[in-house]
Design an enzyme around this catalytic site. Structure first.
Site, mmCIF file in Angstrom:
data_model
loop_
_atom_site.group_PDB
_atom_site.id
_atom_site.type_symbol
_atom_site.label_atom_id
_atom_site.label_comp_id
_atom_site.label_asym_id
_atom_site.label_seq_id
_atom_site.Cartn_x
_atom_site.Cartn_y
_atom_site.Cartn_z
ATOM 1 N N ARG A 1 -2.938 18.965 0.687
ATOM 2 C CA ARG A 1 -3.870 19.274 -0.409
ATOM 3 C C ARG A 1 -4.969 20.230 0.051
ATOM 4 O O ARG A 1 -5.459 20.115 1.171
ATOM 5 C CB ARG A 1 -4.515 17.977 -0.925
ATOM 6 C CG ARG A 1 -3.651 17.231 -1.900
ATOM 7 C CD ARG A 1 -4.225 15.865 -2.225
ATOM 8 N NE ARG A 1 -3.624 14.839 -1.391
ATOM 9 C CZ ARG A 1 -4.081 13.604 -1.297
ATOM 10 N NH1 ARG A 1 -5.158 13.233 -1.954
ATOM 11 N NH2 ARG A 1 -3.463 12.723 -0.529
ATOM 12 N N HIS B 1 -10.171 6.253 -1.926
ATOM 13 C CA HIS B 1 -10.116 5.515 -0.648
ATOM 14 C C HIS B 1 -11.204 4.436 -0.594
ATOM 15 O O HIS B 1 -11.643 4.046 0.491
ATOM 16 C CB HIS B 1 -10.293 6.460 0.566
ATOM 17 C CG HIS B 1 -9.119 7.362 0.813
ATOM 18 N ND1 HIS B 1 -9.275 8.639 1.267
ATOM 19 C CD2 HIS B 1 -7.797 7.162 0.684
ATOM 20 C CE1 HIS B 1 -8.078 9.213 1.404
ATOM 21 N NE2 HIS B 1 -7.163 8.324 1.047
ATOM 22 N N ARG C 1 -2.219 -1.842 -3.895
ATOM 23 C CA ARG C 1 -3.280 -0.838 -3.870
ATOM 24 C C ARG C 1 -2.963 0.170 -4.967
ATOM 25 O O ARG C 1 -1.871 0.743 -4.998
ATOM 26 C CB ARG C 1 -3.305 -0.134 -2.526
ATOM 27 C CG ARG C 1 -4.273 1.021 -2.501
ATOM 28 C CD ARG C 1 -4.198 1.761 -1.187
ATOM 29 N NE ARG C 1 -5.088 2.905 -1.236
ATOM 30 C CZ ARG C 1 -4.766 4.116 -0.818
ATOM 31 N NH1 ARG C 1 -3.581 4.348 -0.318
ATOM 32 N NH2 ARG C 1 -5.625 5.093 -0.876
ATOM 33 N N ASN D 1 0.873 -1.182 0.000
ATOM 34 C CA ASN D 1 0.000 0.000 0.000
ATOM 35 C C ASN D 1 0.907 1.228 0.000
ATOM 36 O O ASN D 1 1.331 1.699 1.045
ATOM 37 C CB ASN D 1 -0.899 -0.040 1.234
ATOM 38 C CG ASN D 1 -1.849 1.144 1.304
ATOM 39 O OD1 ASN D 1 -1.798 2.049 0.474
ATOM 40 N ND2 ASN D 1 -2.704 1.144 2.308
ATOM 41 N N GLU E 1 -7.039 -1.826 4.862
ATOM 42 C CA GLU E 1 -7.036 -1.895 3.398
ATOM 43 C C GLU E 1 -6.242 -3.111 2.939
ATOM 44 O O GLU E 1 -6.570 -3.729 1.933
ATOM 45 C CB GLU E 1 -6.405 -0.616 2.825
ATOM 46 C CG GLU E 1 -7.276 0.615 3.028
ATOM 47 C CD GLU E 1 -6.517 1.919 2.829
ATOM 48 O OE1 GLU E 1 -5.564 2.169 3.596
ATOM 49 O OE2 GLU E 1 -6.874 2.695 1.949
#
Ligand code: ADP
Length: 403
Positions: A241, A180, A91, A7, A385
């Site tokens: 961001r 996500h 991922r 990931n 995840e």
């Protein structure tokens, strides 16, 4: 099967080796602060955590090399040879409309993904570096890509279309994709399971609050909306961001500072968010909290703006689903920052939410932090995840066996 899950995120690279038959994690680890002062930590199952002092990790290639060496380490490693890894699950962040499900990674897939680099400039290149490093070290191992955009594909046009001329959607597929998805899928399901609910009957808002942050509305197991858009830049104020900004302000800024689009995008992706608001103090929420305690007003403002924006999205998603049963916090900030959770939930009292301050400080894989009388359940669920990716990768390997 032994699945190595990679990931590779914007500032961190997490990995696990999972036995897909038992879902047992054989080793997990993380390379953090890549490009800052690299930290590498890993923990073999049943063993002690190996926490190295700062390791040179200027980029993701170095991070993958560090973890590969750890896997075959004589003392703390879990395999003798890379051939013991059956599948590598990666991922992958943005597949545009080219990828609507998991894929076997081939040269063509890499080429198609490279074409999507512009859509996720912080992520796709980092993902591809992880893929590339693994292919060099294990060229014969099956690699499966699991996209972050896939779970969000259930969004309806009223949620995914911008107020732009429709022809741009037809011509270029300019639309909101949401991101996500792997985390939102795992967390929304785990929350329902933890509460003993049927996922097909609950309305959930998942707040994935990490360095990159997004919120999703999941109604009866399907995504209704996600705060990220065409790229992972839209939505919340994040680590570096900006999140939502009036494009008119950007045109104004470009004129005043004589900037081109590339420069504007670099500002929005790398110099904004809580980093920019705090006058470059930090994109790390822990450091901002420490500065806030020492009365740094810009650090406090950055955290306040973050919380306010999260609360506004939660409110709007409760409206989008005409109600909400579970609100779930996850990812680095969501799982660990109890003050931030408290502040966000303070805005949500109108939904009948009350937080148990003692439970809010509990640590655990899944914790309900709302009181017994709260009209909405508020939970903290550790995202996984990697497990979600391992499940997808194993399913892909199984399906190929049958061919
Ligand atoms: P990403 O995967 O997008 O890099 P993570 O989900 O790993 O992000 O989250 C990283 C963020 O979580 C960092 O900003 C970090 O400061 C924050 N974080 C981690 N632990 C804590 C903590 N105990 N308190 C506050 N913030 C934390």
């Amino acid at each position: 099967m032994k699945i190595l899950v990679i990931n590779s995120g914007s500032s961190s690279l997490k990995f696990q080796v999972i036995d897909s038959d038992t879902e047992q994690v054989l080793v997990r680890g993380v390379c953090e602060r890549i490009g800052i002062d690299g930290r590498f930590t890993y923990k073999p199952h049943g063993g002690v955590a190996v926490s190295a002092a700062p390791v040179a990790m200027e980029n993701h290639t170095q991070a993958v090399n560090v973890l590969m060496e750890a896997l075959v380490d004589e003392k703390n490693g879990i395999i003798r040879d890379f051939s013991e890894i059956d599948v590598i699950g990666h991922r992958l962040v943005h597949g545009g409309e080219k990828f609507t499900g998991s894929v076997v990674i081939t040269d063509q897939v890499i080429e198609a993904m490279t074409e999507c680099n512009d859509l996720a400039p912080l992520h796709n290149p980092a993902n591809l570096v992880g893929v590339d490093a693994c292919r060099k070290l294990m060229p014969d191992t099956l690699m499966v890509g699991v996209f972050d955009t896939a779970f969000n594909q259930t969004m309806e046009p009223k949620a995914f279309l911008y107020g732009l001329p429709y022809r741009y959607y037809e011509k270029y597929k300019i639309r909101r994709y949401g991101f996500h998805g792997i985390s939102h899928k795992y967390v929304s399901r785990r929350a329902a399971e933890f509460m003993g609910q049927d996922i097909r009957r609950v309305k959930t808002i998942v707040c994935h609050l990490g360095n990159g942050a997004s919120i999703s509305a999941v109604r009866f197991g399907k995504v209704v909306d996600n705060s990220m858009g065409f790229t992972p830049l839209e939505g919340l104020v994040m680590g570096t961001r900006s999140g939502d900004v009036d494009p008119g302000a950007l045109e104004f800024l470009a004129r005043k500072e004589n900037l081109d689009f590339k420069q504007i995008m670099a500002i929005l992706n790398q110099e904004s968010g809580v980093l920019g608001i705090s006058r470059n103090l930090s994109s790390d929420f822990r450091e901002l909290k420490n500065a806030e305690i020492k009365y740094n007003d810009k650090a406090a403002l950055a955290r306040e703006i973050f919380a306010y924006k999260v609360a506004k999205y939660v409110g709007s998603y409760a409206a989008a689903m005409n109600g909400v049963d579970n609100i779930v916090f996850t990812a680095g900030v969501g799982e660990n920052d109890s003050d931030m959770r408290q502040e966000i939930c303070g805005y949500l009292e109108f939904l009948g939410i009350t937080i148990d301050e003692v439970k809010n400080r509990d640590q655990g894989e899944a914790v309900r932090i709302s009181t017994g009388t709260s009209r909405v359940n508020v939970l903290v669920v550790r995202t996984n995840e990697e497990l979600e990716i391992a499940r997808e990768a194993a399913a892909m390997a199984e399906s190929l066996k049958g061919v």
